[in-house]
Design a protein around this motif. Sequence first.
Motif, PDB file in Angstrom:
ATOM      1  N   VAL A 281      -7.715   2.604   2.347  1.00 57.86           N
ATOM      2  CA  VAL A 281      -8.498   1.282   2.024  1.00 57.86           C
ATOM      3  C   VAL A 281     -10.017   1.700   2.820  1.00 57.86           C
ATOM      4  O   VAL A 281     -10.037   1.752   4.091  1.00 57.86           O
ATOM      5  CB  VAL A 281      -7.886   0.320   2.597  1.00 57.86           C
ATOM      6  CG1 VAL A 281      -8.726  -1.091   2.217  1.00 57.86           C
ATOM      7  CG2 VAL A 281      -6.626  -0.156   1.874  1.00 57.86           C
TER       8      VAL A 281
ATOM      9  N   LEU B 215       0.864  -1.227   0.059  1.00 61.12           N
ATOM     10  CA  LEU B 215       0.120  -0.108  -0.067  1.00 61.12           C
ATOM     11  C   LEU B 215       0.876   1.244   0.057  1.00 61.12           C
ATOM     12  O   LEU B 215       1.709   1.368   0.894  1.00 61.12           O
ATOM     13  CB  LEU B 215      -0.845   0.038   1.339  1.00 61.12           C
ATOM     14  CG  LEU B 215      -2.038   0.801   1.220  1.00 61.12           C
ATOM     15  CD1 LEU B 215      -3.045   0.294   0.136  1.00 61.12           C
ATOM     16  CD2 LEU B 215      -2.788   0.567   2.661  1.00 61.12           C
TER      17      LEU B 215
ATOM     18  N   LEU C 225      -7.586  -1.784  -5.254  1.00 64.55           N
ATOM     19  CA  LEU C 225      -8.560  -1.398  -4.192  1.00 64.55           C
ATOM     20  C   LEU C 225      -9.964  -1.976  -4.688  1.00 64.55           C
ATOM     21  O   LEU C 225     -10.370  -1.391  -5.692  1.00 64.55           O
ATOM     22  CB  LEU C 225      -8.637  -0.066  -3.700  1.00 64.55           C
ATOM     23  CG  LEU C 225      -7.277   0.512  -3.088  1.00 64.55           C
ATOM     24  CD1 LEU C 225      -7.359   2.025  -2.701  1.00 64.55           C
ATOM     25  CD2 LEU C 225      -6.819  -0.343  -1.810  1.00 64.55           C
TER      26      LEU C 225
ATOM     27  N   ALA D 201      -7.571  -4.505  -0.257  1.00 60.71           N
ATOM     28  CA  ALA D 201      -6.296  -4.044  -0.991  1.00 60.71           C
ATOM     29  C   ALA D 201      -5.603  -5.127  -1.522  1.00 60.71           C
ATOM     30  O   ALA D 201      -5.322  -6.092  -0.540  1.00 60.71           O
ATOM     31  CB  ALA D 201      -5.505  -3.021  -0.118  1.00 60.71           C
TER      32      ALA D 201
END
Length: 199
Positions: free
Chosen positions: A132, A126, A145, A138
């Motif tokens: 998120v 990430l 996403l 994710a």
Amino acid sequence: MRFEHLGAEPRIHPTAVVAPTAVISGDVEIGPDCQILHGAVITAEGGAITLGENVIVMENALIRATATNPVHIGDHVLVGPMASISGAVIEEEVFLATGTRIFNGARIGERSEVRINAVVHLRTTLPPESTVPIGWIAVGDPVQLLPPDRHEEIWAAQRELDFPGYVFGLDHETPDLMVQLTERYGRSLARHEHDRRLD
């Protein structure tokens, strides 16, 4: 409660506060001014866990390292109630909300937010300052996403990440996958039989 596990004892900075019902087991280092609340479990299952400064681990959260994937949590991170981190790197100033799940090999970039019941899947990166959304997933590197109703897309990405192979060293197509998985994992977890309570 503190436990020696596999010959390693937790190291807790004197300014950190650990609730009496929290469990800290094995090769765990807790940095200055951390707060570990009731029911939290921080367990090093063959890999180290390090918490930086001012990390808050809330009620009933689970942080678990493995021999393959240690855990590092940077400074000023909040791990929400009932959140779960397994073998991941969490960079500085990250917010992990209630019920989030962070899987083995994941990396959460600094100043990111993983909101209520969201998931960061196996080997997913990430980027810094990401969000998120509540309940979303994710997955992958580069990250996708996806909302939970897009199961086919999520599963397609998950299949490539190979959860049973990466975490347990087993081929997903093994006919008796769960038999081999539970027996192998059970033998590994049985090493707690020799743990020694330190307090």
